[in-house]
Scaffold this active site. Structure first.
Site, PDB file in Angstrom:
ATOM      1  N   ASN A 105     -49.077  57.374  47.649  1.00 33.41           N
ATOM      2  CA  ASN A 105     -48.852  57.537  49.094  1.00 33.41           C
ATOM      3  C   ASN A 105     -50.170  57.553  49.852  1.00 33.41           C
ATOM      4  O   ASN A 105     -50.917  56.560  49.741  1.00 33.41           O
ATOM      5  CB  ASN A 105     -47.852  58.630  49.458  1.00 33.41           C
ATOM      6  CG  ASN A 105     -48.103  60.024  48.977  1.00 33.41           C
ATOM      7  OD1 ASN A 105     -48.161  60.281  47.782  1.00 33.41           O
ATOM      8  ND2 ASN A 105     -48.238  60.966  49.875  1.00 33.41           N
ATOM      9  N   ASP A 106     -50.517  58.581  50.573  1.00 37.88           N
ATOM     10  CA  ASP A 106     -51.609  58.512  51.554  1.00 37.88           C
ATOM     11  C   ASP A 106     -52.965  58.068  50.988  1.00 37.88           C
ATOM     12  O   ASP A 106     -53.344  58.483  49.885  1.00 37.88           O
ATOM     13  CB  ASP A 106     -51.873  59.906  52.151  1.00 37.88           C
ATOM     14  CG  ASP A 106     -50.632  60.640  52.548  1.00 37.88           C
ATOM     15  OD1 ASP A 106     -49.541  60.078  52.460  1.00 37.88           O
ATOM     16  OD2 ASP A 106     -50.759  61.810  52.933  1.00 37.88           O
ATOM     17  N   GLN A 154     -53.205  59.360  47.166  1.00 34.95           N
ATOM     18  CA  GLN A 154     -52.207  60.262  46.577  1.00 34.95           C
ATOM     19  C   GLN A 154     -51.495  59.487  45.472  1.00 34.95           C
ATOM     20  O   GLN A 154     -50.915  58.422  45.718  1.00 34.95           O
ATOM     21  CB  GLN A 154     -51.188  60.694  47.637  1.00 34.95           C
ATOM     22  CG  GLN A 154     -51.714  61.699  48.624  1.00 34.95           C
ATOM     23  CD  GLN A 154     -51.781  63.086  48.007  1.00 34.95           C
ATOM     24  OE1 GLN A 154     -50.789  63.789  47.893  1.00 34.95           O
ATOM     25  NE2 GLN A 154     -52.970  63.499  47.602  1.00 34.95           N
ATOM     26  N   SER A 182     -53.175  65.745  50.300  1.00 42.08           N
ATOM     27  CA  SER A 182     -54.114  64.864  51.008  1.00 42.08           C
ATOM     28  C   SER A 182     -55.332  65.584  51.544  1.00 42.08           C
ATOM     29  O   SER A 182     -55.294  66.781  51.847  1.00 42.08           O
ATOM     30  CB  SER A 182     -53.402  64.174  52.165  1.00 42.08           C
ATOM     31  OG  SER A 182     -52.620  63.145  51.633  1.00 42.08           O
ATOM     32  N   ARG A 212     -51.905  71.567  56.365  1.00 37.89           N
ATOM     33  CA  ARG A 212     -52.530  70.733  55.326  1.00 37.89           C
ATOM     34  C   ARG A 212     -53.340  69.555  55.880  1.00 37.89           C
ATOM     35  O   ARG A 212     -53.415  69.348  57.069  1.00 37.89           O
ATOM     36  CB  ARG A 212     -51.462  70.209  54.371  1.00 37.89           C
ATOM     37  CG  ARG A 212     -50.325  69.463  55.024  1.00 37.89           C
ATOM     38  CD  ARG A 212     -49.321  68.978  53.959  1.00 37.89           C
ATOM     39  NE  ARG A 212     -48.175  68.343  54.556  1.00 37.89           N
ATOM     40  CZ  ARG A 212     -47.003  68.929  54.735  1.00 37.89           C
ATOM     41  NH1 ARG A 212     -46.803  70.169  54.348  1.00 37.89           N
ATOM     42  NH2 ARG A 212     -46.003  68.274  55.303  1.00 37.89           N
ATOM     43  N   GLU A 223     -48.734  65.709  60.500  1.00 37.84           N
ATOM     44  CA  GLU A 223     -49.434  65.514  59.233  1.00 37.84           C
ATOM     45  C   GLU A 223     -50.698  64.679  59.466  1.00 37.84           C
ATOM     46  O   GLU A 223     -50.825  63.971  60.462  1.00 37.84           O
ATOM     47  CB  GLU A 223     -48.523  64.799  58.230  1.00 37.84           C
ATOM     48  CG  GLU A 223     -47.296  65.613  57.844  1.00 37.84           C
ATOM     49  CD  GLU A 223     -46.565  65.043  56.623  1.00 37.84           C
ATOM     50  OE1 GLU A 223     -46.216  63.862  56.630  1.00 37.84           O
ATOM     51  OE2 GLU A 223     -46.341  65.804  55.661  1.00 37.84           O
TER      52      GLU A 223
HETATM   53  C1  FRU Z   1     -48.167  62.684  54.091  1.00 38.42           C
HETATM   54  C2  FRU Z   1     -48.140  63.913  53.182  1.00 38.42           C
HETATM   55  C3  FRU Z   1     -49.262  64.868  53.495  1.00 38.42           C
HETATM   56  C4  FRU Z   1     -49.415  65.601  52.191  1.00 38.42           C
HETATM   57  C5  FRU Z   1     -49.177  64.500  51.202  1.00 38.42           C
HETATM   58  C6  FRU Z   1     -48.545  64.938  49.897  1.00 38.42           C
HETATM   59  O1  FRU Z   1     -47.507  61.598  53.530  1.00 38.42           O
HETATM   60  O2  FRU Z   1     -46.884  64.564  53.274  1.00 38.42           O
HETATM   61  O3  FRU Z   1     -49.025  65.717  54.591  1.00 38.42           O
HETATM   62  O4  FRU Z   1     -50.664  66.180  52.049  1.00 38.42           O
HETATM   63  O5  FRU Z   1     -48.348  63.563  51.833  1.00 38.42           O
HETATM   64  O6  FRU Z   1     -48.437  63.871  49.016  1.00 38.42           O
END
Ligand code: FRU
Length: 491
Positions: free
Chosen positions: A42-43, A59, A103, A170, A224
């Site tokens: 992901n991120d 991620q 993240s 976060r 986020e």
């Molecule tokens: C955004 C998120 C962040 C978090 C991460 C967890 O996609 O939800 O806020 O840190 O992904 O994988």
């Protein structure tokens, strides 16, 4: 062995079990986008250029194609087209991040990179993990060579956040203004209002709370991945701040906010002294189906570069899907984009380095309804310039992707058929259509409209390789360049 030690051993064993494994046998593997070697991505995280090398962390959940426990994976590059795949590098291996290395970002200073991220902890018990049960620790670690990492240090814990915050705090991002360091964190307060927490520090170690920043009217329940960008307008020379956030809980409004969660920016002004941001309108960064949690960094050339996650969380299966999950991988990062500010408007340009992948250049001449059909499943960049004001225009490419513009409505649309796997229509209001730059990879499309004023990013999974480009409209004064693209190389 204690329960915790057993848990760490189990996690490390799981991580080791996929080490070095890579998915290769899927025609939808992308050719010039970063993907998880295996499993879920992901991120983008920890983006920076350090001693000449670009570091793109992400991620990563190598052992779970649907994204389970998160760690940080890493790609390193000198030129943004040749990459070193370092696999998983930061693991959930302390009691402060045992349920996920969430993240975070990087800050480079004095031959050192400082990484800040959120350590996710889920306590046992009957919790909703929003209002109770979750530890969201702000963690720091450093590296002097980009290979070895220091011990992790806890910088802030739940108790250090304001009392009116839920456990969702976060995604730290750092910036420096004069001699002071500032940290912003995305948060959800107890009244379910999305906001940002601002902290400051003199040494990157001890942080003092400054303020909670939010719009007056609630704009979603959670923000986020915040980011604060400073850009000098290339026309007016004025310096402007932009506050990027990925808000959750915004209702669809015509062509706006069509995805489950949004990503965009507030133009405005940052008042560091009082810890306030003066908010202007929120503008979405991308109009496509697959864009979320972007992060920026300034490289050694001084360019502000943005990379997003080419995907979104929490999408119901009956809405749209990514068929790649069947082959053991999911999601990718967008192509890096350079951000520039022109007369108060943010533009996103495909990173210059991508031009190194250009192979054959073809200048195509088409009149009214014409087809170009010599592509045969290739990946390419299509550059279209409209010299005169264009009325209605329609472009079809790959299996069933249609991009059209109506002058009357001043709307540009992206439509996908079967290849969208549930993705159908997205649109944006623009002025005149002046130019398009379209990047097609094996399972993605990125459309840059009017020199980056708008961008559409989407996955698309073509099902036949009868590959043509056709256009309708008055094409007398339209210039079309087509470049076949080469692939990223991995060492
Ligand atoms: C955004 C998120 C962040 C978090 C991460 C967890 O996609 O939800 O806020 O840190 O992904 O994988």
């Amino acid at each position: 062995m204690s329960i915790i030690e057993k848990e760490f051993t189990r996690l490390i064993d799981i991580c080791k079990s996929v080490e070095g494994k890579k998915i290769n046998n899927d025609p939808y593997r992308l050719k010039y986008h970063l993907m998880p070697p295996i499993g879920w991505l992901n991120d983008p995280n920890g983006l920076c250029q350090f001693k000449g090398d670009y570091y793109i962390f992400y991620q990563y959940s190598p052992f779970d194609v649907n994204g389970g426990l998160k760690l940080w994976g890493l790609y390193v590059s000198k030129d943004l087209v040749n990459w070193e795949d370092r696999g998983a590098v930061i693991f959930p291996d302390t009691i402060f991040d045992i349920h996920g290395v969430y993240s975070g970002s990087a800050f480079v200073e004095d031959d050192k990179v400082y990484f800040f991220y959120t350590g996710n902890v889920k306590h046992l018990g009957n919790h909703d993990y929003i209002y109770s049960g979750r530890g969201h620790n702000t963690m720091m670690l450093t590296s002097e060579d980009g290979v070895g990492f220091s011990e992790k240090k806890v910088i802030l814990e739940n108790i250090d956040y304001p009392d009116n915050m839920t456990c969702h705090v976060r995604d730290p991002k750092i910036l420096k203004k004069d001699a002071t360091y500032y940290m912003i964190l995305g948060a959800r307060d107890k009244s379910d209002k999305g906001c940002i927490l601002l902290y400051k520090s003199n040494d990157l170690n001890d942080w003092i709370y400054v303020n909670t920043i939010s719009t007056i009217e609630k704009f979603g329940y959670m923000w986020e991945c915040p980011d604060l960008i400073q850009l000098k307008d290339i026309e007016t020379q004025e310096v402007k701040y932009m506050l990027l956030v990925s808000p959750q809980g915004i209702k669809e409004d015509g062509y706006k906010y069509n995805n489950i969660y949004q990503s965009g920016y507030f133009l405005g002004d940052m008042d560091f002294e009082n810890g306030e941001f003066i908010f202007d309108e929120f503008i979405e960064l991308d109009r496509g189906f697959d864009f979320y949690a972007p992060q920026s960094f300034v490289d050694e050339k001084g360019r502000t570069i943005l990379i997003g996650w080419m995907g979104l969380p929490d999408i119901e299966e009956d809405y749209y899907i990514n068929p790649t999950y069947k082959n053991g991988w999911m999601h990718a990062l967008t192509m890096p984009r350079q951000l520039i500010l022109v007369n108060g408007k943010l533009h996103q340009l495909p990173i210059k380095e991508i031009e190194k992948l250009r192979r054959n250049k073809l200048t195509i001449h088409l009149e009214s309804v014409k087809e170009y059909d010599k592509l045969k499943g290739s990946i390419y960049e299509l550059e279209i310039k409209f010299n005169n004001e264009i009325d209605n225009f329609e472009l079809s490419l790959k299996s069933d992707c249609i991009i059209n513009y109506s002058k009357e409505a001043k709307v540009l649309r992206l439509n996908l058929g079967k290849s969208g796997y549930g993705r159908c229509k997205r649109a944006v209001k623009i002025g005149n259509l002046e130019a398009l730059r379209i990047f097609v990879d094996t399972s993605s499309i990125e459309v840059f409209v009017n020199y980056g004023e708008e961008v559409f990013t989407s996955r698309m999974y073509c099902y036949d390789f009868d590959d043509k480009i056709s256009m309708k409209g008055n094409l007398d004064d339209v210039k079309i360049n087509l470049y076949e693209l080469g692939e990223y190389k991995y060492v």
